[in-house]
Design an enzyme around this catalytic site. Structure first.
Site, short mmCIF file in Angstrom:
data_model
loop_
_atom_site.label_atom_id
_atom_site.label_comp_id
_atom_site.label_asym_id
_atom_site.label_seq_id
_atom_site.Cartn_x
_atom_site.Cartn_y
_atom_site.Cartn_z
CD GLU A 318 3.43 1.44 -2.25
OE1 GLU A 318 3.53 1.78 -3.44
OE2 GLU A 318 3.47 0.26 -1.86
CD GLU A 437 0.27 -2.16 -0.54
OE1 GLU A 437 1.22 -2.58 -1.24
OE2 GLU A 437 -0.48 -1.23 -0.90
#
Length: 705
Positions: A318, A437
């Site tokens: 991220e 994810e």
């Protein structure tokens, strides 16, 4: 989303003398109703064993007439017990065990095979069963066997053990082929060891136990083919300019990587929370961040240079940057991804061709972010790259805010739109994609009720289907909310069953998994709409016994109606809460559980308190809270997120069913003006209650409206 655990170490053992056979092959008779007798072959394997426990896999091949519905029975000779099963339901009586088909694997065609598996316990010896019976017919070695007089397994000795692949899990994970699309496909499905190696400052800091090989073995036995190891390195290295990695930490990471590889899992490692701890300063400190980034990845890549290609590197989790526009963030992400690829390739060995996974800015699925990553991959001109994004669903549904209580068209559109964009940008061009994810942000065993279970199951089913049909590999984010790492079992077996079914087929669902019946008064018919998802409705069952079509229920198209007579029987004494559960079964997939609930309209009473401690006395009377609205006298939203009257579940309010209250949080009052606020509580039965609170400084009074 953490859980407490104890350390448990499993040791690989050789076969015990007179104990566990690697494979037990037996032929047996099958007779089902009016069907002719049919031969059957059973393969019983123990792919994993450790002190006090083992994993077994059972494969049943039908050599004769088709079978619809099966029960496999055997007796453990050494007192073993089944502790958890998958793809079958098991019951035990003494040493005798009966495994009954799941809804989706009841039919076994001629020469077809069905498999299931289980974890078990043992003490002293783990001797394999001597034989099996299928539907009450004992093994005889041909298609003309005779029924066992006692229904227990036959005494026919097992044939010579022969090693096989465990049939309770997908076949042995395919080795990398050099084709990144094939490699990423072989990683499906994947699982995250979340809140562990990424925890700050160490592995157990966020409540999870130390990782054991037993845990990784269980993950593989449950059908997962890959594991993502999120790793935060920032607390485990020395100062500039070398940023030398702590040897103990590096060895621990290597140990877990090696354990996972030994369990036939693909493994993906990364720089995880480093993204917001220091990498985010890259635009303002390009030289400092680049030097640290190079130093860490150089050491990591060199450490694992000769590891097999089933180890995969992901550059950054991220990526995010301080004080930049999205376009500037895209550029920073592209530069760091390129630095990563060039550095890893230069270390040689297996790293010269190892699969490398590159994220978008924020691992976002927005088209602009995808386009930026696609451009960066094109510029790198490297054949062994994959893209990654994360997916946590439509945000109001993911956290239960703004009335996002149900899996509806908004949630579906967000899911389909994201996966279509990812597919069209990458997969259609031959670039594989890992959804690194995914879950829902608020599905958490420590905060129950934020996401209603049936709505969550519909989401799981849809994600599995839409990812599978677009050739996207998914890696479930599990910080402890799915797999109980203390007990080594799923916290909700039905959730896992839906996940597993979604890897290969669709499952039927319905508009709800709850049927509310009044606590008193006349019971009338209740209807719900089935979501067939391309399947056909098969039947309705309670505890395995079929309900009667026409008497207990009717089916008209996709409308399932439960009759008053059936509901009267199912609610029993009509005590508040869940009185029974039934299952709708479909032609494929996992059954849809429907809870039959007795309830009465909730009631509330007056209260006083403060902004730091206030609760609404509530008699729930069998009902469950879905959401809460808060408005001022003029109808405008009150409290946080003032763009919507529907407040964030748990963050602003939460039910306490034991204390019979609804707690209003200090975070809610912190953004409420002095004066009167009207609260409307919505319950899953459809009931509502209205309550008014008056805030004056830190004092709060509440009254029934």
């Amino acid at each position: 989303m953490s859980l407490q655990s104890i350390r448990r170490v499993r040791l690989r053992l050789g076969l015990l003398a007179g104990g566990v056979a690697a494979l037990l092959v037996a032929s047996m008779m099958v007779a089902v109703g009016a069907q002719a007798a049919a031969g059957c072959r059973v393969a019983y394997t123990v792919p994993s064993q450790w002190p006090g426990g083992f994993t077994a896999a059972v494969e049943v091949t039908n050599l004769g007439d088709p079978v619809d519905g099966w029960r496999l029975t055997w007796t453990f000779p050494s007192g073993q017990r089944v502790t958890q099963a998958w793809n079958a339901t098991t019951t035990s009586s003494g040493g005798q065990v009966t495994a009954t088909n799941a809804a989706w694997n009841a039919a076994i065609g001629t020469n077809a095979t069905v498999s299931f598996g289980f974890n078990g316990s043992w003490s002293g010896a783990n001797t394999a069963p001597a034989g099996f019976t299928l539907n009450g017919v004992a093994c005889t070695g041909d298609t003309g066997g005779t029924p066992s007089p006692t229904g227990s397994p036959s005494s026919t000795p097992p044939s010579t053990p022969t090693p096989t692949t465990s049939p309770s899990t997908p076949p042995t994970t395919p080795a990398p082929t050099g084709d990144p699309m094939a490699t990423v496909a072989a990683m499906q499905p994947g699982w995250n060891l979340g809140n562990t190696l990424d925890a700050i400052p160490d592995e157990t800091a966020w409540g999870n136990p130390l990782t054991t090989q037993a845990l990784l073995r269980l993950v593989r036995s449950q059908g997962y083919r890959s594991i993502r190891l999120p790793i935060t390195w920032s607390n485990h290295h020395g100062a500039a300019p070398d940023y030398t990695l702590d040897a103990v930490w590096l060895n621990r990471v290597r140990q877990i990587v090696d354990w996972a590889l030994a369990e036939d899992l693909y493994v993906m490692i990364n720089l995880h929370h480093d993204s917001w701890q220091w990498i985010n300063t890259y635009p303002a400190d390009r030289t400092g961040v680049t030097n640290r980034y190079r130093a860490l990845w150089s050491q990591i890549a060199t450490t694992f240079r000769d590891h097999p290609p089933r180890l995969v590197f992901e550059s950054i989790n991220e990526p995010q940057f301080t004080d930049v526009t999205d376009a500037q963030g895209d550029t920073a992400t592209r530069e760091l991804n390129a630095e990563f690829v060039h550095l890893v390739r230069a270390t040689g060995g297996t790293n010269a061709t190892r699969l490398l996974v590159l994220p978008t800015l924020h691992t976002s699925g927005e088209q602009a972010r995808l386009d930026a990553l696609a451009d960066g991959i094109d510029q790198l001109d490297d054949a062994n790259l994959a893209a990654t994004v994360h997916f946590y669903g439509w945000w109001p549904f993911s956290v239960n805010i703004a009335g996002g209580t149900r899996y509806n068209a908004d949630v579906e559109q967000d899911l389909v739109g994201t996966f279509d964009r990812v597919h069209d940008t990458f997969v259609a061009r031959g670039i594989p994609v890992v959804i690194g994810e995914w879950a829902l942000l608020a599905w958490d065993h420590t905060r129950p009720g934020i996401i209603e279970r049936g709505e969550f199951l519909k989401y799981l089913e849809a994600v599995g289907y839409h990812a599978r049909t677009r050739k996207l590999t998914t890696m479930l984010w599990d910080a402890g909310q799915f797999l109980d790492r203390t007990e080594l079992r799923w916290r909700d077996q039905g959730v896992y069953d839906m996940l597993r079914a979604s890897w290969s087929t669709r499952s039927g669902t319905a508009t709800t998994d709850q049927v509310y019946v009044p606590r008193t008064g006349t019971i009338t018919a209740r209807s719900l709409t089935l979501n067939l998802n391309g399947l056909t409705f098969r039947d309705l069952r309670q505890g395995g016994a079929p309900l009667t079509n026409g008497t207990d229920y009717t089916i008209a198209g996709t409308t399932l109606t439960l009759t008053p007579a059936a509901l009267t029987r199912l609610v029993g004494n009509r005590a508040y809460g869940v009185n029974s559960s039934i299952e709708a079964r479909f032609s494929q997939g996992t059954p849809w559980r429907i809870d039959i609930i007795s309830s009465a309209p909730p009631t509330q009473s007056n209260a006083t308190g403060t902004t730091s401690s206030f609760a609404v006395p509530t008699q729930f009377r069998g009902d469950q809270l879905a959401t809460m609205e808060a408005t001022y006298a003029d109808g405008s939203p009150a409290g946080p997120a003032n763009w919507t009257p529907f407040k964030a579940y748990w963050e602003n309010f939460q039910p306490d069913y034991t204390a019979n209250t609804i707690i209003l949080k200090p975070e809610f009052f912190a953004e409420v003006n002095d004066g009167t606020v009207t609260l409307t509580f919505h319950y899953w039965s459809g009931a509502r209650t209205t309550y008014r609170i008056t805030k004056a400084g830190a004092s709060v009074t509440g009254a029934v409206a």
